[in-house]
Motif scaffolding. Structure first.
Motif, PDB file in Angstrom:
ATOM      1  N   SER A  17      26.117  59.136 -14.920  1.00 42.18           N
ATOM      2  CA  SER A  17      25.342  57.839 -15.393  1.00 42.18           C
ATOM      3  C   SER A  17      26.433  56.938 -15.892  1.00 42.18           C
ATOM      4  O   SER A  17      27.535  57.246 -16.270  1.00 42.18           O
ATOM      5  CB  SER A  17      24.388  57.907 -16.739  1.00 42.18           C
ATOM      6  OG  SER A  17      23.195  58.670 -16.421  1.00 42.18           O
ATOM      7  N   LEU A  18      26.378  55.498 -15.954  1.00 39.74           N
ATOM      8  CA  LEU A  18      27.126  54.419 -16.212  1.00 39.74           C
ATOM      9  C   LEU A  18      26.203  53.389 -16.645  1.00 39.74           C
ATOM     10  O   LEU A  18      25.194  53.155 -16.139  1.00 39.74           O
ATOM     11  CB  LEU A  18      28.246  54.087 -15.323  1.00 39.74           C
ATOM     12  CG  LEU A  18      29.332  54.773 -14.861  1.00 39.74           C
ATOM     13  CD1 LEU A  18      29.960  54.122 -13.727  1.00 39.74           C
ATOM     14  CD2 LEU A  18      30.243  54.836 -16.338  1.00 39.74           C
ATOM     15  N   ARG A  19      26.640  52.803 -17.790  1.00 33.66           N
ATOM     16  CA  ARG A  19      26.025  51.358 -18.087  1.00 33.66           C
ATOM     17  C   ARG A  19      26.931  50.202 -18.034  1.00 33.66           C
ATOM     18  O   ARG A  19      28.230  50.215 -18.513  1.00 33.66           O
ATOM     19  CB  ARG A  19      25.445  51.458 -19.644  1.00 33.66           C
ATOM     20  CG  ARG A  19      24.737  50.147 -19.673  1.00 33.66           C
ATOM     21  CD  ARG A  19      24.136  50.188 -21.145  1.00 33.66           C
ATOM     22  NE  ARG A  19      25.190  50.100 -22.392  1.00 33.66           N
ATOM     23  CZ  ARG A  19      24.885  49.419 -23.429  1.00 33.66           C
ATOM     24  NH1 ARG A  19      23.418  49.514 -23.707  1.00 33.66           N
ATOM     25  NH2 ARG A  19      25.628  49.209 -24.414  1.00 33.66           N
ATOM     26  N   LEU A  20      26.646  49.353 -17.096  1.00 38.30           N
ATOM     27  CA  LEU A  20      27.581  48.035 -16.772  1.00 38.30           C
ATOM     28  C   LEU A  20      26.945  46.999 -17.807  1.00 38.30           C
ATOM     29  O   LEU A  20      25.967  46.951 -18.146  1.00 38.30           O
ATOM     30  CB  LEU A  20      27.516  47.617 -15.594  1.00 38.30           C
ATOM     31  CG  LEU A  20      27.857  48.353 -14.440  1.00 38.30           C
ATOM     32  CD1 LEU A  20      27.600  47.603 -12.920  1.00 38.30           C
ATOM     33  CD2 LEU A  20      29.079  49.167 -14.621  1.00 38.30           C
ATOM     34  N   SER A  21      27.984  46.170 -18.112  1.00 33.20           N
ATOM     35  CA  SER A  21      27.688  45.058 -19.176  1.00 33.20           C
ATOM     36  C   SER A  21      27.894  43.810 -18.581  1.00 33.20           C
ATOM     37  O   SER A  21      29.207  43.721 -17.980  1.00 33.20           O
ATOM     38  CB  SER A  21      28.210  45.215 -20.435  1.00 33.20           C
ATOM     39  OG  SER A  21      27.580  46.511 -21.175  1.00 33.20           O
ATOM     40  N   TYR A  59      14.169  44.963  -8.140  1.00 41.43           N
ATOM     41  CA  TYR A  59      15.267  46.016  -7.683  1.00 41.43           C
ATOM     42  C   TYR A  59      15.418  46.105  -6.240  1.00 41.43           C
ATOM     43  O   TYR A  59      14.561  46.024  -5.479  1.00 41.43           O
ATOM     44  CB  TYR A  59      15.061  47.297  -8.430  1.00 41.43           C
ATOM     45  CG  TYR A  59      14.845  47.354  -9.934  1.00 41.43           C
ATOM     46  CD1 TYR A  59      13.876  46.940 -10.514  1.00 41.43           C
ATOM     47  CD2 TYR A  59      16.396  47.593 -10.596  1.00 41.43           C
ATOM     48  CE1 TYR A  59      13.846  46.931 -11.783  1.00 41.43           C
ATOM     49  CE2 TYR A  59      16.180  47.422 -11.873  1.00 41.43           C
ATOM     50  CZ  TYR A  59      15.000  47.468 -12.701  1.00 41.43           C
ATOM     51  OH  TYR A  59      15.066  47.159 -14.088  1.00 41.43           O
ATOM     52  N   GLY A  60      16.537  46.441  -5.892  1.00 39.03           N
ATOM     53  CA  GLY A  60      16.757  46.746  -4.422  1.00 39.03           C
ATOM     54  C   GLY A  60      16.255  48.048  -4.205  1.00 39.03           C
ATOM     55  O   GLY A  60      16.198  49.052  -5.128  1.00 39.03           O
ATOM     56  N   ASP A  61      15.792  48.445  -2.853  1.00 41.52           N
ATOM     57  CA  ASP A  61      15.011  49.686  -2.644  1.00 41.52           C
ATOM     58  C   ASP A  61      15.844  50.724  -2.900  1.00 41.52           C
ATOM     59  O   ASP A  61      15.419  51.747  -3.332  1.00 41.52           O
ATOM     60  CB  ASP A  61      14.652  49.557  -1.326  1.00 41.52           C
ATOM     61  CG  ASP A  61      13.454  48.600  -0.974  1.00 41.52           C
ATOM     62  OD1 ASP A  61      13.362  48.360   0.273  1.00 41.52           O
ATOM     63  OD2 ASP A  61      12.653  48.405  -1.992  1.00 41.52           O
ATOM     64  N   SER A  62      17.315  50.724  -2.829  1.00 39.15           N
ATOM     65  CA  SER A  62      18.133  52.003  -2.770  1.00 39.15           C
ATOM     66  C   SER A  62      18.319  52.380  -4.304  1.00 39.15           C
ATOM     67  O   SER A  62      18.882  53.580  -4.384  1.00 39.15           O
ATOM     68  CB  SER A  62      19.340  51.748  -2.206  1.00 39.15           C
ATOM     69  OG  SER A  62      20.215  50.578  -2.732  1.00 39.15           O
ATOM     70  N   VAL A  63      17.828  51.553  -5.106  1.00 39.94           N
ATOM     71  CA  VAL A  63      18.012  51.928  -6.578  1.00 39.94           C
ATOM     72  C   VAL A  63      17.030  52.023  -7.413  1.00 39.94           C
ATOM     73  O   VAL A  63      17.025  52.303  -8.593  1.00 39.94           O
ATOM     74  CB  VAL A  63      19.103  50.834  -7.321  1.00 39.94           C
ATOM     75  CG1 VAL A  63      20.479  50.823  -6.582  1.00 39.94           C
ATOM     76  CG2 VAL A  63      18.482  49.676  -7.676  1.00 39.94           C
ATOM     77  N   LYS A  64      15.826  51.768  -6.911  1.00 35.38           N
ATOM     78  CA  LYS A  64      14.428  51.639  -7.732  1.00 35.38           C
ATOM     79  C   LYS A  64      14.294  53.291  -8.310  1.00 35.38           C
ATOM     80  O   LYS A  64      14.613  54.118  -7.641  1.00 35.38           O
ATOM     81  CB  LYS A  64      13.415  51.314  -6.807  1.00 35.38           C
ATOM     82  CG  LYS A  64      13.192  49.881  -6.446  1.00 35.38           C
ATOM     83  CD  LYS A  64      12.083  49.497  -5.432  1.00 35.38           C
ATOM     84  CE  LYS A  64      11.861  48.181  -5.104  1.00 35.38           C
ATOM     85  NZ  LYS A  64      10.680  47.863  -4.147  1.00 35.38           N
ATOM     86  N   GLY A  65      13.852  53.254  -9.670  1.00 37.01           N
ATOM     87  CA  GLY A  65      13.617  54.426 -10.112  1.00 37.01           C
ATOM     88  C   GLY A  65      14.891  55.008 -10.747  1.00 37.01           C
ATOM     89  O   GLY A  65      14.763  55.968 -11.439  1.00 37.01           O
ATOM     90  N   GLU A  81      21.614  49.908 -16.345  1.00 35.30           N
ATOM     91  CA  GLU A  81      21.981  50.972 -16.760  1.00 35.30           C
ATOM     92  C   GLU A  81      21.638  51.864 -15.355  1.00 35.30           C
ATOM     93  O   GLU A  81      20.593  51.881 -14.653  1.00 35.30           O
ATOM     94  CB  GLU A  81      20.937  51.774 -17.858  1.00 35.30           C
ATOM     95  CG  GLU A  81      20.999  53.084 -18.014  1.00 35.30           C
ATOM     96  CD  GLU A  81      21.824  53.384 -19.118  1.00 35.30           C
ATOM     97  OE1 GLU A  81      22.271  52.473 -19.991  1.00 35.30           O
ATOM     98  OE2 GLU A  81      22.442  54.498 -19.095  1.00 35.30           O
ATOM     99  N   MET A  82      22.731  52.804 -14.985  1.00 39.26           N
ATOM    100  CA  MET A  82      22.654  53.386 -13.882  1.00 39.26           C
ATOM    101  C   MET A  82      22.478  54.871 -13.982  1.00 39.26           C
ATOM    102  O   MET A  82      23.394  55.565 -14.523  1.00 39.26           O
ATOM    103  CB  MET A  82      23.947  53.009 -12.875  1.00 39.26           C
ATOM    104  CG  MET A  82      24.005  51.616 -12.746  1.00 39.26           C
ATOM    105  SD  MET A  82      25.498  51.060 -11.624  1.00 39.26           S
ATOM    106  CE  MET A  82      26.775  51.604 -12.631  1.00 39.26           C
ATOM    107  N   ASN A  83      21.634  55.372 -13.249  1.00 41.80           N
ATOM    108  CA  ASN A  83      21.410  57.088 -13.627  1.00 41.80           C
ATOM    109  C   ASN A  83      21.204  57.656 -12.443  1.00 41.80           C
ATOM    110  O   ASN A  83      21.122  56.818 -11.155  1.00 41.80           O
ATOM    111  CB  ASN A  83      20.103  57.242 -14.352  1.00 41.80           C
ATOM    112  CG  ASN A  83      20.028  56.646 -15.716  1.00 41.80           C
ATOM    113  OD1 ASN A  83      21.201  56.864 -16.527  1.00 41.80           O
ATOM    114  ND2 ASN A  83      19.110  56.022 -16.277  1.00 41.80           N
ATOM    115  N   ARG A  84      21.532  59.023 -12.284  1.00 40.43           N
ATOM    116  CA  ARG A  84      21.407  59.692 -10.984  1.00 40.43           C
ATOM    117  C   ARG A  84      22.297  59.046  -9.888  1.00 40.43           C
ATOM    118  O   ARG A  84      21.833  58.862  -8.827  1.00 40.43           O
ATOM    119  CB  ARG A  84      20.057  59.843 -10.644  1.00 40.43           C
ATOM    120  CG  ARG A  84      19.109  60.699 -11.577  1.00 40.43           C
ATOM    121  CD  ARG A  84      17.828  61.273 -11.158  1.00 40.43           C
ATOM    122  NE  ARG A  84      17.047  60.411 -10.233  1.00 40.43           N
ATOM    123  CZ  ARG A  84      16.132  59.415 -10.780  1.00 40.43           C
ATOM    124  NH1 ARG A  84      16.106  59.388 -12.105  1.00 40.43           N
ATOM    125  NH2 ARG A  84      15.518  58.665 -10.030  1.00 40.43           N
TER     126      ARG A  84
END
Length: 117
Positions: A17-21, A59-65, A81-84
Motif C-alpha cells: 500500500s501507499l498513500r499519495l498526498s 474511479y478508473g476501472d482498473s483501480v476500483k475497489g 490511498e492505494m491498496n493491493r
C-alpha cells in the motif's frame, strides 16, 4: 491559479500500500474538481480517481475497489490511498484540478510510484 504539490510516491512490493498526498495552494472549496491521473511508460495517461465540488466521485476501472480518493478541506489536501498494488500500477501519478467544468487545467509535477519485488 492553483499550485499542486504531490508527495508520497516510492517503491512498494506487489500487494502493498501507499498513500499519495496533494497539497493545493488555495481552498479546495474554490475548485470545481480534483483528481489523480497517471501515466505509465509507453501508455496513454488515464484517470485514476476524481471528485467534484458537488460530491460525486469516480474511479478508473482498473483501480476500483483498491484505491480510495479523499480530501481534507481544512488543510486543502487531497489523498489517494492505494491498496493491493500491482506491478501494472507503476506510473507517474499527477494531481490535477480545475476551477470550471471541462478539462483539468492545473497539474502537479508528478510523483513516481513503482510496484516491484
Amino acid at each position: 491559479q492553483v499550485q499542486l504539490v504531490e508527495s508520497g510516491g516510492g517503491l512498494v512490493q506487489p500487494g502493498g500500500s501507499l498513500r499519495l498526498s496533494c497539497a493545493a495552494s488555495r481552498s479546495i472549496f474554490s475548485l470545481y474538481a480534483m483528481g489523480w491521473y497517471r501515466r505509465a511508460p509507453g501508455k496513454q495517461r488515464e484517470l485514476v480517481a476524481a471528485f467534484t465540488k458537488g460530491g460525486s466521485t469516480n474511479y478508473g476501472d482498473s483501480v476500483k475497489g483498491r484505491f480510495t480518493i479523499s480530501r481534507d478541506n481544512v488543510n486543502n489536501t487531497m489523498y489517494l490511498e492505494m491498496n493491493r498494488l500491482k506491478p501494472e500500477d507503476t506510473a507517474v501519478y499527477y494531481c490535477v484540478a480545475t476551477m470550471t467544468p471541462g478539462r483539468y487545467e492545473f497539474w502537479g509535477q508528478g510523483t513516481q510510484v513503482t510496484v516491484s519485488s
